[in-house]
Write an enzyme that holds these catalytic residues in place. Structure first.
Site, PDB file in Angstrom:
ATOM      1  N   GLU A 139      34.027  44.754  28.506  1.00  0.00           N
ATOM      2  CA  GLU A 139      35.165  45.670  28.609  1.00  0.00           C
ATOM      3  C   GLU A 139      34.774  46.965  29.320  1.00  0.00           C
ATOM      4  OE1 GLU A 139      37.804  44.180  28.057  1.00  0.00           O
ATOM      5  OE2 GLU A 139      36.944  42.550  26.887  1.00  0.00           O
TER       6      GLU A 139
ATOM      7  N   GLU B 212      38.461  39.162  36.171  1.00  0.00           N
ATOM      8  CA  GLU B 212      37.833  38.511  35.021  1.00  0.00           C
ATOM      9  C   GLU B 212      36.607  37.694  35.404  1.00  0.00           C
ATOM     10  OE1 GLU B 212      38.304  39.434  32.212  1.00  0.00           O
ATOM     11  OE2 GLU B 212      40.326  40.280  32.162  1.00  0.00           O
TER      12      GLU B 212
ATOM     13  N   HIS C 246      34.686  46.485  33.072  1.00  0.00           N
ATOM     14  CA  HIS C 246      36.025  46.452  33.666  1.00  0.00           C
ATOM     15  C   HIS C 246      36.449  47.818  34.221  1.00  0.00           C
ATOM     16  CE1 HIS C 246      37.932  42.597  33.494  1.00  0.00           C
ATOM     17  NE2 HIS C 246      37.822  42.441  32.187  1.00  0.00           N
TER      18      HIS C 246
ATOM     19  N   GLY D 115      39.882  38.967  22.375  1.00  0.00           N
ATOM     20  CA  GLY D 115      38.639  39.514  21.881  1.00  0.00           C
ATOM     21  C   GLY D 115      38.621  41.023  21.979  1.00  0.00           C
TER      22      GLY D 115
ATOM     23  N   ASN E  41      41.684  48.642  28.377  1.00  0.00           N
ATOM     24  CA  ASN E  41      42.539  49.780  28.717  1.00  0.00           C
ATOM     25  C   ASN E  41      41.703  51.001  29.111  1.00  0.00           C
ATOM     26  OD1 ASN E  41      44.746  48.211  27.356  1.00  0.00           O
ATOM     27  ND2 ASN E  41      43.568  48.794  25.555  1.00  0.00           N
TER      28      ASN E  41
ATOM     29  N   GLU F 118      48.428  43.669  28.301  1.00  0.00           N
ATOM     30  CA  GLU F 118      48.095  42.612  29.254  1.00  0.00           C
ATOM     31  C   GLU F 118      48.483  41.261  28.653  1.00  0.00           C
ATOM     32  OE1 GLU F 118      44.389  40.877  31.953  1.00  0.00           O
ATOM     33  OE2 GLU F 118      43.990  42.442  30.488  1.00  0.00           O
TER      34      GLU F 118
END
Length: 853
Positions: A296, A318, A299, A259, A263, A119
């Site tokens: 994360e 985000e 996400h 940070g 994935n 990304e």
């Protein structure tokens, strides 16, 4: 040099081809890695256009369609393939050199391990591809490497096959059943310590959890694992979202630009947000790990299962996920303190971005380099926009909107408008005006006037809103602002507490039946990301600090008290008068220390007096030299006025093993060191008896207000103890970089040769160079320009090694308009020097040209 060209949201077109499946076969070898990419390509629509793929720093070996050599042309960064077929198998073989990849994008080496960062546009450094977020494919990945050097071969999804080969090689094959864009692809190969656990989902499925860390760090992985399990449980209970694969992996690497990265099923993390134990990590580090692990993980649904159509929609994933991780931290810890931390980011960093050359809406209209838009505007202001939506709709309706969003768009690449439409349709609330928050840049300013009619017992608030011009647009429309107000009577009783719908350029709100003029606590909990202009008196602010229901409002009032005093003393300095502080301000801060009701973490926030950078963001222009004098005076007056209480608090909390108590104790210690050097012995005693990193670093931070023999002695001890622990040495580098000393630049320059520092490692660069530029306000802005020249020299070096990091640490140099003309000229001269670099990266070109415009 040809000038990089901007891309525009208005020019978006659907892809002319889609890739439904891709098989990737990696042969990882020293120096050259070979990648065989076999894709199922499908033409979209009725056209005869060529297939155009993008690639960067690749050696192309072959291109085949359905097994036969294909006709193609290689252009700058593109592979143009001629075919009339509508549906075909495309095989591309490339070679790349991960060891030489210092940009840390695509496939690269981190301390002997292979890892990826794709990304936003890193996948094109692995193979030629339709590297855009609206091309979603099912990935199957085979990795082959030396078994002894790389015993773990990891990729997205579930492991479906593995085995040993001849000559010491082995392989692993992974399959991810969920279609994803290329930016979510991940590969890691290396030798790690492994911490394993499991989680049982709400539908009773067993998920294997794995955290991979560098050898010797296994004991520091337990907090990250615990944070992951908390995240999975919270997402089920609060959002009814369940994890979907059989395994969830986190890999910690030391060389990483960001940070962490979400994935699918294989998160790659900066070690900073994984490794922790009491000896080496502070309480803030523990909190940061929990927050980032949560971010994360969240996400998986808000970013992976539903992703963004194009990079202009980045805040779709985000902003929403930052809101979710903030709610996670608030549900698990102190909601008030977590809210204060979010507000500080907005007021100290995002407001600065809004008033600078890189101002952009949370959904930008144009970009030159996408990496430049991983910003506090997209992330944190984006989260505030989601929070306002939550405020307007309420928790129940917001959750219905989330449910509808996933029902409509699971497995799709969508837009911010799609998200708002789901919220609107689920709640039946018209969000037409609210949508302006997505397209309008800048920080709205809200002016408030109050009027009380004693005869009629009527109190009125008149609210006016105006958003200043930004480089992209001068005319701004009124926004829908949720404006939280509490009215408190003279006895401290709450008589009104409600969120007002402020939608017009000017709007009057009337409150009837009030027998006394109330005191208004305005924009409580920072209910909208706006600048509030209201002429509070000292008496009103002290009253709010004592009686407001909102703990955040108490903190905000303390910030206003401190800030007002600083600005008033700058005026006195400019008019050659003696500086002065209102005794009621001293009493207010003394009351905080003596309070039996306030949470200690909140007390620590109130006593962490507003930084110079935060003060700078309160004004359109500043007298920097007098700001330094006035702020130092006010801090010293408050510390001296509360000396006995501060000392008593430090002693009371000396042996209390609890995070909020440590935070309060260390803030009090820092204030005592402002009064006189003799308190250095107190800091030394704390350092030498410390049982955790929070207290060790707290003592050093308190001593870091100026050079001293005790500071030098303890810094040397700290270095000796932690020389082999990079993340702890980062803290040591920050302390050196932020010492307010005329010799600071020479110290930082000398540390370039220290074993703890490397220009190749982003963490080291941020800890030394970034901390100096962003955190050492008065030394960076030295009147002789030495700070600006120092940063420019570092950026010129980083332009070659890692343009993304260079572009991130340049921010203090491009925000020059608040300062005096002399400093502005010095900064602009340095920007011209950067602009003249041969081979200037797109990352830097965009920021420098916008600043100089």
């Amino acid at each position: 040099m040809s000038q990089p060209q901007a891309k525009f949201l208005k020019d978006y077109q659907k892809p002319k081809f889609q890739i439904s499946h891709i098989d990737l076969d990696f042969t990882l070898a020293e120096k050259l890695t070979q990648v065989v990419a076999t894709s199922k390509v499908i033409r979209q629509g009725n056209h005869n256009d060529s297939l155009v793929l993008v690639g960067d720093e690749l050696t192309l070996l072959s291109v085949k369609i359905n097994g036969a050599a294909a006709e193609y042309n290689q252009l700058a960064g593109e592979l143009v393939i001629e075919t009339s077929l509508d549906d075909f198998e495309l095989q591309i073989v490339t070679q790349l050199d991960p060891e030489a990849n210092s940009s840390l994008e695509g496939l690269y080496m981190s301390d002997g391990a292979y890892c990826t960062q794709c990304e936003a546009e890193g996948f094109r450094r692995i193979t030629y591809f339709l590297d855009r977020p609206d091309v979603l494919a099912v990935y199957t990945v085979r990795i082959e490497a030396d078994k002894q050097a790389f015993p773990y071969l990891l990729s997205n999804g579930n492991l479906i096959e593995s085995g040993e080969l001849d000559t010491g090689l082995h392989f692993a094959k992974w399959h991810d059943p969920f279609p994803k864009p290329a930016y979510l692809f991940a590969l890691v190969a290396g030798d790690f310590d492994l911490l394993e656990d499991k989680f049982t989902t709400c539908s009773n499925r067993q998920v294997k959890l794995q955290v991979f860390v560098d050898k010797g760090n296994l004991s520091k992985a337990h907090h990250a694992m615990a944070s992951l399990k908390k995240s999975m449980s919270w997402d089920e209970s609060r959002f009814n979202l369940e994890y979907d694969l059989d395994i969830y992996m986190i890999v910690a690497v030391d060389f990483f630009n960001m940070g962490a990265m979400e994935n699918k099923g294989l998160n790659v993390f900066n070690t900073k947000f994984v490794l922790a134990d009491k000896a080496s990590a502070t309480d803030d580090d523990y909190h940061g790990i929990e927050s980032v692990v949560g971010h994360e993980y969240f996400h998986n649904w808000t970013g992976n299962r539903v992703t963004c159509r194009d990079w202009f929609q980045l805040s779709l994933k985000e902003g929403l996920t930052v809101f979710r991780d903030q709610e996670f931290s608030s549900d698990l810890g102190s909601r008030a303190v977590n809210r204060i931390h979010a507000i500080k980011v907005m007021k100290n960093q995002q407001f600065a971005e809004d008033s600078g050359p890189m101002a952009h809406p949370i959904r930008p209209e144009s970009v030159i380099e996408m990496n430049n838009f991983y910003t506090v505007t997209v992330y944190n202001k984006g989260a505030e926009v989601i929070r306002m939506m939550h405020t307007l709709l309420g928790e129940a309706a917001f959750q219905q909107g989330m449910k509808l969003y996933f029902e409509r768009h699971d497995g799709q690449a969508v837009t911010c408008d799609d998200f708002v439409a789901a919220m609107e349709d689920a709640s039946k609330v018209d969000l037409t005006q609210f949508r302006r928050w997505y397209s309008q840049a800048g920080t709205p300013q809200v002016d408030v006037e109050e009027h009380y009619d004693e005869q009629a017992n009527v109190y009125q608030l008149t609210l006016s809103q105006m958003t200043p011009a930004t480089p992209d647009k001068t005319e701004k429309l009124p926004l829908h602002i949720p404006f939280d107000v509490e009215l408190v009577d003279v006895d401290g009783q709450s008589i009104f507490n409600k969120v007002l719908d402020f939608t017009e350029a000017k709007q009057v709100f009337t409150f009837e039946g009030l027998k006394q003029k109330p005191i208004a606590s305005l924009l409580q909990n920072f209910s909208a990301p706006v600048k509030l202009n209201f002429n509070y008196s000292v008496e009103q602010l002290v009253h709010i600090m004592r009686f407001a229901n909102s703990e955040v409002a108490k903190w905000e009032a303390s910030v206003s008290l401190f800030s007002q005093s600083v600005w008033q003393n700058i005026d006195k300095l400019q008019s050659k008068q003696a500086m002065y502080i209102d005794p009621r301000i001293l009493d207010a801060f003394k009351g905080v220390i003596l309070s039996q009701e306030l949470d200690r973490a909140l007390m620590a926030e109130i006593l962490s007096l507003t930084s110079a950078n935060a003060l700078i963001e309160q004004k359109s222009s500043v007298d920097l030299d007098n700001l330094a004098l006035a702020r130092e005076f006010v801090v010293l007056e408050i510390a001296s006025g509360c000396e006995d209480e501060l000392l008593a608090m430090v002693r009371e909390l000396q042996n209390v093993d609890e995070a909020s108590s440590r935070a309060l104790k260390n803030v009090c210690l820092s204030l005592l060191l402002k009064i006189e050097k003799s308190y250095g012995t107190l800091a030394k005693a704390q350092f030498e008896s410390a049982q955790n990193m929070t207290d060790s670093l707290g003592a050093l931070t308190a001593l870091n207000c100026e050079s001293s023999a005790i500071r030098d002695e303890l810094m040397a001890k700290f270095e000796s103890q932690w020389a082999k622990t990079p993340l702890v040495m980062d803290k040591w580098l920050v302390l050196h970089a932020t010492l307010n000393s005329g010799d600071c630049i020479n110290t930082v320059l000398s540390l370039f040769q220290h074993d703890a520092f490397s220009f190749h490692n982003p963490n080291r660069v941020r800890s030394l160079i970034g901390a100096f530029a962003a955190g050492n306000t008065f030394e960076f802005h030295r009147n002789d320009g030495a700070g600006y020249s120092f940063l420019t020299d570092a950026i010129i070096k980083l332009n070659i090694l890692n343009p993304q990091v260079a572009a991130r640490i340049i921010t203090p140099l491009i925000q020059f308009k608040k300062f005096d003309l002399h400093r502005q000229e010095l900064m602009k001269n340095e920007l011209q020097r950067i602009l003249a670099i041969e081979g200037l990266s797109k990352d830097l070109y965009e920021k420098v040209t916008k600043a100089l415009a």
